[in-house]
Enzyme design. Structure first.
Site, PDB file in Angstrom:
ATOM      1  N   LYS A 112      39.444  44.117  40.299  1.00  0.00           N
ATOM      2  CA  LYS A 112      39.953  45.584  40.190  1.00  0.00           C
ATOM      3  C   LYS A 112      39.232  46.103  38.890  1.00  0.00           C
ATOM      4  O   LYS A 112      39.168  47.474  38.923  1.00  0.00           O
ATOM      5  CB  LYS A 112      41.502  45.225  39.807  1.00  0.00           C
TER       6      LYS A 112
HETATM    7  C1  LIG Z   1      44.171  42.876  44.029  1.00  0.00           C
HETATM    8  C2  LIG Z   1      43.636  41.323  44.515  1.00  0.00           C
HETATM    9  C3  LIG Z   1      43.489  41.311  45.959  1.00  0.00           C
HETATM   10  C4  LIG Z   1      43.736  42.091  47.146  1.00  0.00           C
HETATM   11  O1  LIG Z   1      43.091  43.235  47.256  1.00  0.00           O
HETATM   12  P1  LIG Z   1      43.687  44.391  47.755  1.00  0.00           P
HETATM   13  O2  LIG Z   1      42.992  45.661  47.681  1.00  0.00           O
HETATM   14  O3  LIG Z   1      45.165  44.717  47.456  1.00  0.00           O
HETATM   15  O4  LIG Z   1      43.514  44.229  49.315  1.00  0.00           O
HETATM   16  C5  LIG Z   1      42.866  39.937  46.215  1.00  0.00           C
HETATM   17  N1  LIG Z   1      42.479  39.124  45.067  1.00  0.00           N
HETATM   18  C6  LIG Z   1      42.498  39.252  44.034  1.00  0.00           C
HETATM   19  C7  LIG Z   1      41.963  38.292  42.863  1.00  0.00           C
HETATM   20  C8  LIG Z   1      43.236  40.503  43.581  1.00  0.00           C
HETATM   21  O5  LIG Z   1      43.237  40.926  42.236  1.00  0.00           O
END
Ligand SMILES: *Cc1c(COP(=O)(O)O)cnc(C)c1O
Length: 465
Positions: A112
């Site tokens: 993120k």
């Molecule tokens: C947020 C997250 C996901 C999922 O991603 P999306 O965009 O919500 O599908 C998967 N793995 C980790 C470690 C995350 O922080």
């Protein structure tokens, strides 16, 4: 480039306006009104460019007139300078045709950061120019809140209030949020669960007066600018692996469907042909939907992969809009069904559209743990549990002669309990995370009541103005 709502009833707006809002007024999500294209020669040329150069080529096609190129590039450079790998998102060969795309080299060790480091800088740019301020309010079960706070801390025009369920995020994730003492950041521990936090945030966003007064904006993946930033690493990986002259497949640990939708967007821009594999844990609504055509949320079961413990994947609405030939009225009807009846049936044409591009794999916690052990034995590499779910799905769906990219979404040190359970010991802890253990924390506790949170926000913002 303008942005239209997936429900077809909102006026189109520019990139910067979409970035500084939340849902469209008709309840839909913003989408670019057309897919910008990268010609085959342009994709080939990107194979040897730096990450910021690729980011500029991709993002300028989405920001259009809204952001001058020099300002966009300055924000990109500043955002990715903070990553601890020179390639920003390195590609590692796992053997057997599988490549790991490492997205966890940012300041909070989860993918993120790739979007939120840039989003904070672009928001600041847009607000400064218009002389406005924004208030970011968000709920988190862990990774989103940490990355949002790290991306927005210290900004002059943005305040941020993040709600987390008291005592229910991992200690590492809590400290990543509460050790941030910048004046524009507040953490709220809510006496309730994640759904309570999310319900409060939703109610606040429905408060038109509050939204207008404080410039309330969202930084979860309903924000198009986040998806746009995530398209970049698909382009980087696909170009390195020979696209567009060769197909490339991707396997993506999926929760809110934001990350994998960015992959779909890269495909629609002409970057690669190939399949997109939705990897889910036991919360397998998307795998069930692809199998049966029926979208039906069930209760969330807690797993070792909390960032994928989701029952309503908000970005799936963007894919429905595409599958429906951009018929916003049809999307609105399906969403009404979901609200009224708790489920909807995908019309056959929509299901066929989705199946033509996506596969889905449900991976259990035990299967992911076995993969973590096997990968450590074979490569001496420790996968985080979310990444392991993606790697299992990648192995199941790998096609002969087609490179398969598994997205590594978090650093294993973020999930020490799950890693220890799987391989018998924790991953080495990066110095930044270790140092947090002795740093002072700041956090306020509130009951799970919207009124209490609203009063808190008014006092916080009121005290600053
Ligand atoms: C947020 C997250 C996901 C999922 O991603 P999306 O965009 O919500 O599908 C998967 N793995 C980790 C470690 C995350 O922080």
């Amino acid at each position: 480039m303008r942005y239209v709502s997936t429900r077809g009833q909102a006026a189109p707006i520019a990139f910067d306006a979409a970035m500084l809002s939340a849902l469209a007024p008709d309840g839909g999500l913003y989408m670019p009104e057309a897919w910008p294209q990268l010609a085959p020669d342009e994709v080939r040329a990107l194979a040897t460019r730096t990450y910021p150069e690729v980011a500029l080529q991709v993002l300028k096609r989405f920001s259009g007139e809204a952001i001058p190129l020099a300002d966009l590039y300055t924000a990109i450079i500043a955002a990715y300078r903070r990553f601890d790998a020179p390639e920003v998102t390195p590609l590692t060969d796992l053997g057997g045709g599988i490549h790991l795309l490492e997205l966890f080299h940012g300041p909070t060790f989860a993918f993120k950061d790739v979007a939120l480091q840039l989003l904070g800088r672009l928001m600041e740019w847009g607000l400064k120019r218009s002389g406005r301020r924004a208030l970011i309010v968000g709920a988190t079960s862990g990774d989103t809140g940490t990355a949002a706070i790290e991306g927005l801390r210290g900004l002059a025009s943005v305040d941020v209030v993040i709600l987390h369920p008291k005592g229910r995020t991992s200690p590492v994730q809590r400290r990543q949020m509460t050790t941030v003492l910048d004046a524009n950041v507040r953490n709220l521990a809510i006496e309730g669960n994640f759904d309570d936090c999310q319900a409060i945030v939703k109610t606040l966003f429905g408060d038109a007066d509050l939204v207008a007064r404080y410039g309330l904006a969202a930084v979860n993946s309903i924000n198009w600018a986040r998806i746009a930033a995530q398209i970049v690493y698909y382009v980087v990986a696909a170009a390195k692996l020979g696209a567009p002259d060769r197909p490339v497949d991707f396997a993506v640990p999926t929760g809110n469907f934001g990350d994998i939708f960015a992959g779909y967007a890269a495909h629609r821009m002409g970057v690669f042909e190939g399949r997109l594999v939705i990897a889910t844990n036991e919360n397998d609504i998307l795998a069930r939907t692809l199998a049966s055509g029926r979208y039906e949320p069930r209760g969330v079961v807690p797993t070792a992969t909390p960032s994928m413990d989701i029952q309503v994947s908000s970005n799936f609405e963007r894919l429905l809009f595409e599958a429906a030939g951009r018929d916003g009225a049809l999307v609105a009807r399906l969403m009404d069904d979901l609200k009224a009846k708790g489920a909807f049936e995908l019309p056959p044409a929509l299901l066929a559209f989705i199946r033509a591009r996506f596969d889905a794999e449900r991976v259990t916690g035990a299967e992911a743990a076995a993969e973590m052990a096997a990968t450590e034995r074979a490569h001496g590499m420790i996968l985080d549990p979310h990444t392991a779910v993606g790697v299992v799905a990648a192995r199941r769906r790998r096609r002969a002669g087609v490179p398969m990219v598994a997205l590594a979404t978090a650093h294993p040190a973020k999930f020490p309990d799950a890693v220890t359970a799987a391989i018998g010991h924790a991953a080495p802890v990066p110095a930044v995370l270790a140092a947090m253990e002795t740093m002072p924390e700041r956090c306020d506790t509130l009951p799970a009541e919207t009124g209490a949170v609203k009063a808190y926000i008014e006092a916080f913002i009121g005290g600053k103005t």
